[in-house]
Design an enzyme around this catalytic site. Structure first.
Site, short mmCIF file in Angstrom:
data_model
loop_
_atom_site.label_atom_id
_atom_site.label_comp_id
_atom_site.label_asym_id
_atom_site.label_seq_id
_atom_site.Cartn_x
_atom_site.Cartn_y
_atom_site.Cartn_z
N GLN A 14 0.90 -11.98 9.71
CA GLN A 14 1.46 -10.75 9.13
C GLN A 14 0.61 -9.51 9.45
OE1 GLN A 14 0.40 -9.11 5.50
NE2 GLN A 14 2.28 -9.74 4.48
N SER A 41 4.39 -6.24 2.89
CA SER A 41 3.04 -6.28 3.45
C SER A 41 2.06 -6.90 2.45
CB SER A 41 2.61 -4.88 3.89
OG SER A 41 1.40 -4.91 4.61
N LEU A 42 1.11 -6.12 1.94
CA LEU A 42 0.19 -6.64 0.92
C LEU A 42 0.94 -7.34 -0.21
CD1 LEU A 42 -2.52 -6.71 -0.77
CD2 LEU A 42 -1.65 -4.60 -1.78
N ARG A 79 -9.49 -8.58 3.29
CA ARG A 79 -8.41 -8.18 4.19
C ARG A 79 -8.43 -6.67 4.41
NH1 ARG A 79 -2.90 -6.51 3.40
NH2 ARG A 79 -1.40 -7.44 4.87
N GLN A 108 0.82 -1.21 0.00
CA GLN A 108 0.00 0.00 0.00
C GLN A 108 0.86 1.26 0.00
OE1 GLN A 108 -3.41 -1.70 2.90
NE2 GLN A 108 -3.71 0.43 2.27
N HIS A 151 -0.34 -3.40 10.93
CA HIS A 151 0.76 -4.16 11.53
C HIS A 151 0.93 -3.86 13.02
CE1 HIS A 151 1.85 -5.85 7.70
NE2 HIS A 151 1.79 -4.64 7.17
#
Length: 303
Positions: free
Chosen positions: A243, A89-90, A114, A9, A194
């Site tokens: 995660q 991440s993503l 998500r 992102q 996170h």
């Protein structure tokens, strides 16, 4: 021999993937499949408005679709598979689509959920994130340990650590970092990603991910949680959930790739954020952002 990186992102921009759609049959097929899975997605990516694209539940599948399209165009043009891969991440989900761990349609549906679950986990305005610059990571950790409600979310480069948590806690930590002569940049995000505040999102996604088939990846993909390449499908399933509430250990991932002898890094998707992190982390690395058919052609000619 190269490492494949997939952005997360913040790398999105209106119009991303349009040149690929026009210039690569393989990319066009991927983007058409994305549109069939999530009707209206291409209009959001190409026409916006920008505020709609920035919504977490749109931003995540949009970035995954474009990364998958770049990867498809790369393979169509004769590009090989990486020795190792990682996503920020993503982007870890995008990496697993490229590696064949997840089917494109499954991954798109899951990351839309998500994004929605992550947005719903904390009421708007109650959470915050900030990038801390010019301070060593160990100093950032010490401050975070002293303030309840704030956690380390991303270790992006040796000089950039991201914190996440309740807004008042992030503000208190930011004030402390400034006293220590650090630089603090508030991030324009919709939730404290996170961090442990994302636990409700993790629990909801677990039910959805449980019913989806995961296959062994064709090449190892690093987990953001362990900073190690993972190949077992069930372990990957667990880590994709973990995660959501764990820090992104990006510096360790890059350093491990370098220790494995990799010096060439290709970023598959929108933007060049990860290329910048590579250059700030590894002195002798070559990092190239692949976003268009011309980028792919140039990279293949130079390899």
């Amino acid at each position: 021999m190269f490492a494949a990186l997939f952005p997360g992102q913040g790398s999105q921009k209106l119009g991303m993937g349009r040149e690929l759609y026009q210039g690569s049959a393989a990319a066009r097929e991927v983007l058409d499949r994305a549109e069939a899975t999530l009707p209206g997605l291409l209009e959001i990516i190409w026409e916006g408005p920008e505020e709609t694209l920035q919504l977490t539940e749109n931003q995540q599948p949009a970035l995954l679709a474009v990364s998958a399209a770049v990867w498809a165009a790369w393979r169509e043009a004769g590009g090989g598979e990486p020795r190792l891969a990682a996503g920020h991440s993503l982007g870890e989900w995008s990496a697993h689509v490229a590696a064949g761990t997840l089917a494109l349609e499954d991954a798109l549906a899951l990351v839309r959920k998500r994004g929605r679950y992550m947005q719903e986990a904390v009421p708007a305005g109650e959470g915050a994130m900030a990038a801390v610059l010019k301070l060593p990571p160990e100093q950032v950790f010490r401050v975070v340990e002293e303030i309840a409600g704030v956690e380390v979310a991303n270790l992006n480069s040796p000089g950039q650590v991201v914190i996440s948590g309740r807004r008042e806690s992030v503000d208190a930590a930011a004030a402390r970092f400034k006293e220590l002569r650090g630089r603090v940049i508030p991030l324009k995000v919709s939730a404290p990603f996170h961090s442990s505040l994302m636990r409700p999102a993790r629990e909801k996604l677990a039910a959805d991910l449980a019913g989806v088939k995961l296959s062994p990846p064709r090449f190892p993909v690093y987990s953001n949680v362990t900073a190690a390449p993972e190949t077992d499908p069930e372990r990957i399933r667990e880590l994709l959930l973990e995660q959501i509430t764990s820090p992104v250990r990006w510096v360790e991932i890059l350093e491990d790739m370098a220790a494995a002898g990799l010096r060439n890094f290709y970023e598959f998707g929108s933007g060049d954020v990860l290329c910048g992190l590579v250059r700030r982390t590894l002195e002798d690395a070559r990092a190239v952002a692949l976003q268009t058919p011309d980028d792919i052609k140039s990279a293949l000619e130079e390899s």
